[in-house]
Design an enzyme around this catalytic site. Structure first.
Site, PDB file in Angstrom:
ATOM      1  N   PHE A  49       2.771   9.069   3.875  1.00  0.00           N
ATOM      2  CA  PHE A  49       4.017   8.798   4.564  1.00  0.00           C
ATOM      3  C   PHE A  49       5.020   8.090   3.672  1.00  0.00           C
ATOM      4  O   PHE A  49       6.221   8.114   3.913  1.00  0.00           O
ATOM      5  CB  PHE A  49       3.750   7.899   5.778  1.00  0.00           C
ATOM      6  CG  PHE A  49       3.040   6.644   5.385  1.00  0.00           C
ATOM      7  CD1 PHE A  49       3.733   5.552   4.929  1.00  0.00           C
ATOM      8  CD2 PHE A  49       1.657   6.579   5.443  1.00  0.00           C
ATOM      9  CE1 PHE A  49       3.072   4.401   4.535  1.00  0.00           C
ATOM     10  CE2 PHE A  49       0.988   5.441   5.058  1.00  0.00           C
ATOM     11  CZ  PHE A  49       1.701   4.351   4.599  1.00  0.00           C
ATOM     12  N   ASP A 100      -6.008   9.400  15.025  1.00  0.00           N
ATOM     13  CA  ASP A 100      -6.141   9.126  13.589  1.00  0.00           C
ATOM     14  C   ASP A 100      -6.764   7.755  13.362  1.00  0.00           C
ATOM     15  O   ASP A 100      -6.330   6.999  12.490  1.00  0.00           O
ATOM     16  CB  ASP A 100      -4.786   9.216  12.894  1.00  0.00           C
ATOM     17  CG  ASP A 100      -4.928   9.340  11.373  1.00  0.00           C
ATOM     18  OD1 ASP A 100      -6.007   9.783  10.916  1.00  0.00           O
ATOM     19  OD2 ASP A 100      -3.979   8.995  10.657  1.00  0.00           O
ATOM     20  N   VAL A 121       4.336   0.869   1.943  1.00  0.00           N
ATOM     21  CA  VAL A 121       4.444  -0.292   2.820  1.00  0.00           C
ATOM     22  C   VAL A 121       4.749  -1.513   1.964  1.00  0.00           C
ATOM     23  O   VAL A 121       4.072  -1.761   0.957  1.00  0.00           O
ATOM     24  CB  VAL A 121       3.149  -0.514   3.631  1.00  0.00           C
ATOM     25  CG1 VAL A 121       3.268  -1.779   4.467  1.00  0.00           C
ATOM     26  CG2 VAL A 121       2.884   0.677   4.530  1.00  0.00           C
ATOM     27  N   GLY A 134       0.832  -1.196   0.000  1.00  0.00           N
ATOM     28  CA  GLY A 134       0.000   0.000   0.000  1.00  0.00           C
ATOM     29  C   GLY A 134       0.858   1.234   0.000  1.00  0.00           C
ATOM     30  O   GLY A 134       2.086   1.179   0.135  1.00  0.00           O
ATOM     31  N   GLN A 135       0.212   2.370  -0.159  1.00  0.00           N
ATOM     32  CA  GLN A 135       0.929   3.626  -0.241  1.00  0.00           C
ATOM     33  C   GLN A 135       0.086   4.737   0.357  1.00  0.00           C
ATOM     34  O   GLN A 135      -1.137   4.738   0.221  1.00  0.00           O
ATOM     35  CB  GLN A 135       1.280   3.961  -1.698  1.00  0.00           C
ATOM     36  CG  GLN A 135       2.119   5.230  -1.852  1.00  0.00           C
ATOM     37  CD  GLN A 135       2.612   5.403  -3.275  1.00  0.00           C
ATOM     38  OE1 GLN A 135       2.369   4.558  -4.130  1.00  0.00           O
ATOM     39  NE2 GLN A 135       3.318   6.494  -3.528  1.00  0.00           N
ATOM     40  N   GLY A 136       0.763   5.673   1.025  1.00  0.00           N
ATOM     41  CA  GLY A 136       0.067   6.811   1.607  1.00  0.00           C
ATOM     42  C   GLY A 136       0.958   8.020   1.610  1.00  0.00           C
ATOM     43  O   GLY A 136       2.035   8.040   0.995  1.00  0.00           O
TER      44      GLY A 136
END
Length: 829
Positions: free
Chosen positions: A528, A634, A531, A524-526
């Site tokens: 930040f 969060d 991952v 995944g990606q965000g």
């Protein structure tokens, strides 16, 4: 009924039943061979003092009919079923009868009037019964089949107390009958509306010293009671001691006052609970339950290690032992779930001694031996003479300690308590034992010889502390010093050194584990960064959170997560295994969770309900039960991961804040988190508290029920966010219409409309506009766990009057069926 024809048919039907099975009015507490109970006649058997009642019953959302026993004296508010006969063989239609046939109790399906079918029977095979038999319901709730001419215990041919379902009543026995080899155990219901045998059981194990285990699916131990210490079960309700005789190994409990009603139950979710009836509130009051915390999990710390929920990490090696070298990652974390091993092997040549562990839950006693005749001194000598003996303890705390228990195998499932527990003496080399014995003496000598130096040190620390206070006021810099991290495993913040209690992993090892951060391993990606999934050289799977160089998460957030999550231990929190700092690279290494976040597995309501319940318990731990109070700030769907057993794990503590025990709220100029999940007071004024997390949880709960995201919800001009959508339908009494169509299956036993409506109401309570109106997470967990707990009516949700602040423009409507990736793009940080 209207009209003569319908009356005629009804008359004919009743006539046929009467001819086949004569129905008599049962007004006493007995059932004779000439009498029967039928569904159509609604007749029941009532105990002499009208405490218990037996008859046919049917549950909501369940089409089956059952014979059961419930409290008659308190059934005006809510029936409490304490025993079910045909729990796994319900009648499919209201055409059934209970009667005595061939000296047995039988439940017959008479829908086929020519050939009645037996769906349940007592299955007695004794052929020497000469007198007529009768069935009788006693005031203690026991339903017995006995010789009509013998009302003594030896006249009982069969009794319901020998076949418990999920409830233990006073005077009821749990355990083994040695003569017959029969084990009385508790088996949970499948669900609150399904009394069939569930996944959980609570049963006694007599190997070694008797103890009782909570099992899941009869293959996995979840919890073990502490052995009887001669006075009490210190981790369980007051019960009578074990009845250890040639005939049985059992325990039970009694109520010494009249008009007090108490039950011990195993819930459909695997929770052991003890209740007493509160006549004033007309409700059951829970005063004990287990498991309570992670230290109650069976063998949570492995061999030769003990669990202490008051410490961090919770798993501690016994003195003279060290973490198993085969678990390097776990070793660095000091979780020690892999267990501990001896630093030096015992010699068995007279040079061995014992380390004393005070106030603990004694180890699993399946491999223990017991001698009631000797005391602690003789017990110690016996253990020293046996080279295979690993530990000993008193069996009984009477007379200062009596009876001898010795262990010959590994010591597992030990935990520490503050009081009311026993002491364990673990065999080690004499030097380790001497270190413990001489500890206080040496400390006194050191203090006596260095008191002058100590005074100077105290004065130095005062001066140093004052200087640090002044520096703290002038700087909040958080430098990342690679050399310090690499060599000492410490972080430096505000010139204060803190032990991370977390392994620092080499960059090359992480690169190798992730195949040099291959796109094929991307999870995944965000905002930040990315991952990755990885596999260490020892085969352990990990998830690597690699912070981007342009990430909005800086050093503060990175170190905040390292410091926080490394010290938090709970089944519903993700485990942080290590970290890596290499030049401008910052990475966090987590346990890899097979199911990632909410995905296509969640096609039924039961799984979703279990998940929200787990999230609530994790949040309760952060707010109340951990060593310090943590506000997550969060909480959202992408920050909840699922393991292989679909257990939810709260993750991403980069934005979390630690509160003091006397703190209730705080203010910040830097509002962080994700719009759509933020409480009104936090988003607009920067004010956050435990109630801010409660609001986020309420949004998440409503998302899970509806299958829609709050911050991407759009339904024409009528509802500008999910909360107003749910609120509008709730006020109209159409709450079920907001449920995700994926889970709406009226033919499925896992679809529970009343439970969904209850959860919607809890969700709306959590998202109320005023923080004062929102419940604490302790109340939320209670409302989830008890259908009898009263739930107040919710007030208007926050952000319901207008547009959610999540976007300046409406996004395209997306139906969310809980299948997003684990770590989605972070909003508005």
């Amino acid at each position: 009924m209207n009209g003569v024809p319908n009356f005629h048919h009804c008359y004919t039907f009743v006539l046929v039943l009467v001819l086949l099975f004569p129905v008599f009015s049962v007004s006493t507490n007995t059932l004779s061979a000439k009498e029967s109970l039928t569904i159509s006649s609604h007749n029941t058997i009532v105990s002499p003092s009208h405490i218990f009642e037996l008859g046919f019953f049917k549950l909501p959302s369940n089409s089956g009919w059952y014979i059961g026993i419930w409290y008659k004296v308190i059934s005006k508010t809510k029936r409490t079923y304490v025993w079910v006969a045909n729990r796994n063989s319900p009648l499919s239609s209201p055409m059934g009868t209970l009667k005595i046939s061939d000296n047995n109790l039988v439940i017959l399906d008479i829908s086929n009037t020519t050939t009645p079918v037996s769906v349940w029977s007592t299955n007695l095979t004794r052929g020497d019964i000469k007198s007529p038999v009768i069935a009788e319901l006693l005031d203690n709730g026991n339903f017995v089949l006995r010789d009509s001419n013998n009302n003594k215990p030896d006249g009982i041919l069969w009794q319901s107390f020998d076949f418990p379902t999920d409830t233990l009543l006073p005077e009821m026995k749990l355990g083994w009958d040695r003569k017959t080899g029969f084990n009385r155990l508790l088996r949970s219901w499948r669900s609150p509306d399904d009394p069939s045998s569930g996944d959980y059981s609570f049963k006694m194990e007599t190997k070694g010293f008797p103890q009782i285990f909570l099992w899941k699916s009869d293959s996995r131990r979840l919890y073990r009671s502490r052995p009887w210490n001669g006075v009490r079960f210190s981790d369980a309700p007051e019960m009578q001691p074990f009845n250890l005789s040639n005939e049985e190994v059992t325990y039970s409990f009694q109520i010494t006052k009249d008009n007090i009603y108490s039950i011990f139950t195993l819930s459909s979710k695997g929770l052991l609970e003890r209740f007493t009836w509160n006549e004033t509130e007309h409700n059951w009051h829970q005063f004990w339950h287990a498991p309570k915390d992670q230290c109650d999990q069976y063998k949570v710390c492995g061999s030769y290690s003990y669990c202490n929920s008051k410490k961090s990490p919770v798993c501690q090696c016994i003195k003279g032992f060290e973490p198993e070298p085969m678990y390097p990652v776990v070793l660095g974390l000091r979780n020690r779930s892999g267990g501990c091993a001896r630093q030096t092997q015992v010699s068995c040549d007279g040079r061995d001694g014992f380390v004393q562990l005070k106030n603990i839950k004694l180890p699993d006693s399946m491999e223990a031996s017991v001698d009631r005749r000797i005391g602690v001194k003789e017990c110690k000598d016996r253990c020293l003479k046996d080279c295979s003996c690993t530990a000993f303890a008193n069996r009984d705390i009477h007379r200062g300690g009596w009876g001898c228990m010795t262990w010959t195998g590994e010591l597992v499932d030990i935990r520490s308590y503050t009081k009311t527990s026993q002491d364990l003496y673990v065999r080690v080399v004499r030097q380790a034992a001497a270190d413990q014995d001489d500890k206080s003496k040496k400390s006194a000598k050191v203090i006596g010889s260095s008191i002058g130096v100590s005074m100077l040190l105290v004065l130095s620390f005062i001066i140093y502390g004052f200087r640090m206070w002044k520096q703290k006021r002038s700087s909040i810099d958080f430098p990342m010093k690679e050399a310090l991290l690499s060599s000492m495993g410490h972080i430096s913040r505000e010139n204060k050194t803190e032990d991370l209690e977390l392994p620092l992993m080499e960059f090359d090892a992480i690169a190798t584990a992730t195949d040099n951060f291959s796109d094929a391993n991307k999870l995944g990606q965000g905002g930040f960064g990315i991952v990755y999934k990885g596999r260490l050289l020892d085969g352990k799977e990990i998830a690597v959170k690699r912070l981007s160089k342009t990430s909005v998460q800086g050093n503060d957030e990175f170190m905040n997560e390292v410091r926080l999550i490394a010290r938090l231990q709970h089944i519903n929190l993700v485990r942080l295994l290590g970290c890596c700092v290499n030049k401008d690279e910052k990475m966090l290494i987590y346990e890899y969770l097979e199911n990632l976040s909410f995905d296509s597995h969640l096609f039924d309501w039961k799984k979703r309900f279990d998940i929200v319940n787990g999230i609530a318990r994790g949040l309760l731990y952060l707010h109340q039960d951990s060593r310090f109070r943590v506000i997550h700030r969060d909480l959202k769907a992408s920050n909840v991961l699922l393991d292989k057993d679909m257990t939810p794990k709260i993750s991403d503590f980069g934005m979390a804040r630690i509160f003091g025990r006397d703190e209730t709220e705080a203010n910040t100029r830097k509002v962080v988190g994700t719009y759509g999940y933020m409480s009104p007071e936090y988003a607009m004024y920067g004010k956050f508290s435990m109630k801010s997390d409660v609001f986020s949880f309420g949004v998440l709960l409503l998302e899970i029920i509806s299958g829609k995201r709050n911050n991407s919800f759009y339904d024409s001009d009528r509802d500008l966010n999910l909360l107003s959508f749910v609120w509008r339908y709730w006020k109209k009494g159409k709450g079920l219409e907001i449920a995700d169509p994926v889970i709406v299956d009226w033919s499925s036993s896992t679809f529970r409309p009343h439970e969904i409506l209850r959860c919607i109401q809890i969700g709306l309570l959590c998202v109320q506009e005023s923080a004062d109106d929102r419940p604490m997470m302790s109340s939320v967990v209670l409302m989830f766990g008890s259908e009898t707990t009263a739930i107040p009516q919710p007030k208007t949700p926050g952000f319901c009057a207008g547009k959610s602040p999540s976007d300046s423009k409406q996004r395209e409507y997306r139906s969310w069926t809980v299948n997003q990736i684990t770590l989605s793009i972070l909003d508005a940080r």
